[in-house]
Structures are given as C-alpha cells and as structure tokens.
Design a protein around this motif. Structure first.
Motif, short mmCIF file in Angstrom:
data_model
loop_
_atom_site.label_atom_id
_atom_site.label_comp_id
_atom_site.label_asym_id
_atom_site.label_seq_id
_atom_site.Cartn_x
_atom_site.Cartn_y
_atom_site.Cartn_z
N PHE A 1 0.86 -1.18 0.00
CA PHE A 1 0.00 0.00 0.00
C PHE A 1 0.89 1.23 0.00
N LYS A 2 0.30 2.38 -0.28
CA LYS A 2 1.05 3.64 -0.31
C LYS A 2 0.24 4.71 0.41
N ILE A 3 0.86 5.85 0.62
CA ILE A 3 0.17 6.96 1.28
C ILE A 3 -1.03 7.39 0.43
N GLY A 4 -2.18 7.53 1.09
CA GLY A 4 -3.41 7.88 0.39
C GLY A 4 -4.32 6.71 0.11
N ASP A 5 -3.81 5.47 0.23
CA ASP A 5 -4.63 4.28 0.02
C ASP A 5 -5.54 4.04 1.21
N MET A 6 -6.71 3.48 0.95
CA MET A 6 -7.62 3.07 2.02
C MET A 6 -7.43 1.58 2.25
N ILE A 7 -7.06 1.20 3.47
CA ILE A 7 -6.77 -0.20 3.77
C ILE A 7 -7.55 -0.63 5.01
N GLU A 8 -7.65 -1.96 5.14
CA GLU A 8 -8.21 -2.57 6.35
C GLU A 8 -7.20 -3.58 6.86
N ALA A 9 -6.72 -3.38 8.09
CA ALA A 9 -5.69 -4.26 8.64
C ALA A 9 -5.71 -4.17 10.16
N GLY B 1 -7.74 -5.00 12.31
CA GLY B 1 -9.00 -4.57 12.90
C GLY B 1 -9.34 -3.11 12.69
N TYR B 2 -8.58 -2.39 11.88
CA TYR B 2 -8.81 -0.97 11.64
C TYR B 2 -8.95 -0.71 10.14
N THR B 3 -9.79 0.28 9.81
CA THR B 3 -9.97 0.71 8.43
C THR B 3 -9.72 2.21 8.36
N GLY B 4 -8.90 2.62 7.40
CA GLY B 4 -8.61 4.03 7.27
C GLY B 4 -7.72 4.33 6.09
N ILE B 5 -7.42 5.60 5.91
CA ILE B 5 -6.55 6.06 4.82
C ILE B 5 -5.13 6.21 5.35
N VAL B 6 -4.17 5.68 4.62
CA VAL B 6 -2.77 5.71 5.06
C VAL B 6 -2.27 7.15 5.04
N LYS B 7 -1.85 7.63 6.20
CA LYS B 7 -1.35 9.00 6.32
C LYS B 7 0.16 9.06 6.23
N GLU B 8 0.84 8.08 6.86
CA GLU B 8 2.30 8.10 6.90
C GLU B 8 2.82 6.68 7.07
N ILE B 9 3.93 6.37 6.38
CA ILE B 9 4.61 5.08 6.53
C ILE B 9 6.02 5.38 7.02
N SER B 10 6.31 5.01 8.26
CA SER B 10 7.66 5.19 8.80
C SER B 10 8.34 3.83 8.90
N ILE B 11 9.56 3.82 9.39
CA ILE B 11 10.32 2.58 9.41
C ILE B 11 9.83 1.63 10.50
N THR C 1 -8.82 7.22 10.30
CA THR C 1 -10.07 6.50 10.15
C THR C 1 -11.14 7.44 9.60
N PRO C 2 -12.27 6.89 9.09
CA PRO C 2 -13.33 7.76 8.55
C PRO C 2 -13.87 8.77 9.56
N ASP C 3 -13.80 8.44 10.87
CA ASP C 3 -14.27 9.39 11.88
C ASP C 3 -13.12 10.24 12.43
N TRP D 1 -18.62 5.04 -1.87
CA TRP D 1 -19.57 5.33 -0.79
C TRP D 1 -20.66 6.30 -1.23
N GLY D 2 -20.35 7.26 -2.08
CA GLY D 2 -21.37 8.18 -2.56
C GLY D 2 -22.48 7.45 -3.31
N VAL D 3 -22.10 6.54 -4.20
CA VAL D 3 -23.09 5.76 -4.95
C VAL D 3 -23.89 4.86 -4.02
N PHE D 4 -23.21 4.23 -3.07
CA PHE D 4 -23.86 3.31 -2.14
C PHE D 4 -24.95 4.01 -1.34
N PHE D 5 -24.63 5.15 -0.74
CA PHE D 5 -25.60 5.85 0.09
C PHE D 5 -26.72 6.48 -0.74
N ASP D 6 -26.39 7.02 -1.90
CA ASP D 6 -27.41 7.65 -2.73
C ASP D 6 -28.44 6.64 -3.22
N MET D 7 -28.00 5.45 -3.59
CA MET D 7 -28.94 4.43 -4.05
C MET D 7 -29.86 4.00 -2.91
#
Length: 276
Positions: A125-133, A135-145, A152-154, A242-248
């Motif tokens: 994965f890279k910075i900006g990707d949305m991952i689940e690992a 037990g957590y789901t969120g957008i990768v902000k930083e990858i350090s050593i 997370t979405p909240d 998510w936009g399509v999911f909620f709108d439908m």
C-alpha cells in the motif's frame, strides 16, 4: 655502567626487532585502511544512485545507503585489525554476544523495523490508500520505518506497528481503479417484479458515476420469510464507492412508492378463534 649499557642495548634491540616485524604490517594496514575507505565511499554512492533509480520508496534510500556504508566499514576495520596482528577471535565473540543481547532486548522493535523495510520495498500500500488491517480501516497517512499511521473515517489517528502489519492479512481498497457496489433490496410478496426492475434501472441511469462497462447486474437472490430479495451490483471508480452506495439506498427508500413497491418488514398474523 657496563651493565646499564647492556640493558639499554637489549631494549633497543627489542624495539628494532619489533619495528622490523610490525612496521610492514602497520604500514600495510594503514594503506589498506585509506584505500578501503575510498572504495567504501565509491560503493556507497553507487548503491545510493542505484536505489534512487529503482522502485524502492525514496524515504528508504538514505537508510539503506547508511546501512551499506556501516557494514562495509565494519568489514574494513576487521580486515585491518587482522592484518596488524590483533587476534579477532575474542573480539568477534564479544561483538556477537553483545549483538545477541541487544537483539533479544529489542526483539519487538527489530520486528517492526524489519516489517517497515518489507513494506517500503514491496509496497502493498502507499500513502493515500484506504486499507483494512489489524481490525482498523482508514486512509494511510504516513509510513515510517517502525509504524504506519491511518486516518479513520471518523478522523481518529491509528498507529499500527509494522511488524504485525507486514505479516498479517491486509485489504487494500485503493489497489484497483474500480470497485463493485453490492446491495440487497427486498420487496413485498405480491409486488410487481417488473416495476422493481424498472425502478432500479431508472436509479442506475440517473447516476453518471455508475459505469456501463462492466454492466450492472440484477437478480432474484432469496425468497425470504417476509420479502422477495434481489441482489443488485454495479461498478464505479474507487473514490465514488460510498457516494453511490448511500445515494442508491436513499432513492430506494424515498421513491419505491412511486413504482408501487413496498419495503417489507417482519410481520406476524394472529388469528383469534372463538369457542362459542
């Protein structure tokens, strides 16, 4: 006086013998040291340029370059000391024991360090990707050593150690450009199936984010206790999921009545029988 002169001569002879014996080794060791340092710098620069041209994360390049430099200098130091005549067996044993002790004390940290190297090299994965690992789901902000940070979405910041992250299961929702959106919609028994199909097709046609290729899918999936359930699947660009999911969902809830469709809910019929 003669005895003192004899002692002095003996010391001088020993110093001369020592000089003749070790001077060539010392001079050779110094030459090897200077030449080795020059070669080490050349190799380090070459490794750095090679890493910069490769697909390795650029934040890892300085670290790998410094590790290469330290290893080469350590090998050079051992070689020079061996040439001078220093017995390396005990020295290497002490270094090995110290390294083992440090490794045991920092086993968790070293595991996270190794995991960080693996992540930065293999790039699951890279910075900006949305991952689940883990037990957590969120957008990768930083990858350090040593760790990886997720938003997370909240808007919580989650810090996950790289050791378990590199060895555990991981879902990368951003790895592919397209994502499939799945729904299960139920209608009441007795509702017209053709009206349901028309409603869903209208809702899909109204949303320009839903792709025509791959084509949407609709099929009757279950005859449940209180409803007739249909599976609906469409494909969208990853960011539109998510936009399509909620709108439908909102369209189905607010507009099913326009198509004479009912959203069912569990019901129980109670029959009262009089014994009169």
């Amino acid at each position: 006086m003669e005895q003192q002169a004899t002692v002095v001569n003996n010391y001088l002879d020993k110093i001369i013998d020592f000089g003749f014996e070790y001077a060539p080794k010392l001079i050779g060791g110094i030459l090897v040291l200077f030449i080795g340092l020059w070669v080490t710098n050349l190799i380090t620069k070459a490794v750095g340029k090679s890493l910069q041209k490769s697909n390795i994360d650029q934040s890892l390049v300085p670290f790998l370059r410094s590790i290469t430099n330290m290893l080469l200098k350590a090998l050079l130091a051992i070689t020079v000391m061996g040439m001078i005549g220093i017995q390396m067996t005990s020295f290497v044993a002490i270094i090995g024991a110290a390294g083992l002790a440090v490794g045991l004390a920092l086993s968790g940290t070293l595991q996270n360090f190794a995991g960080g190297v693996v992540i930065l090299i293999l790039k699951p994965f890279k910075i900006g990707d949305m991952i689940e690992a883990q037990g957590y789901t969120g957008i990768v902000k930083e990858i350090s050593i040593f760790s990886t940070m997720l938003n997370t979405p909240d808007k919580k910041l989650v810090i996950i150690p790289n050791g378990p992250l590199s060895t555990g299961a991981l879902t990368n929702f951003s790895a592919e450009p397209l994502r499939r959106v799945d729904w299960t919609f139920g209608i009441a028994y007795g509702d017209d199936v053709e009206n349901f199909k028309k409603a869903i097709n209208d809702f899909i046609a109204e949303d320009s984010r839903i792709l025509k290729d791959p084509a949407p899918f609709m099929g009757l999936s279950e005859l449940a206790d209180s409803s007739v359930n249909f599976t609906v699947r469409v494909w969208v660009d990853g960011p539109d999921y998510w936009g399509v999911f909620f709108d439908m969902n909102e369209k189905v809830y607010t507009r099913f009545g326009d198509y004479k469709l009912n959203i069912p809910f569990p019901q129980m019929d109670v029959h009262v029988q009089s014994n009169k």
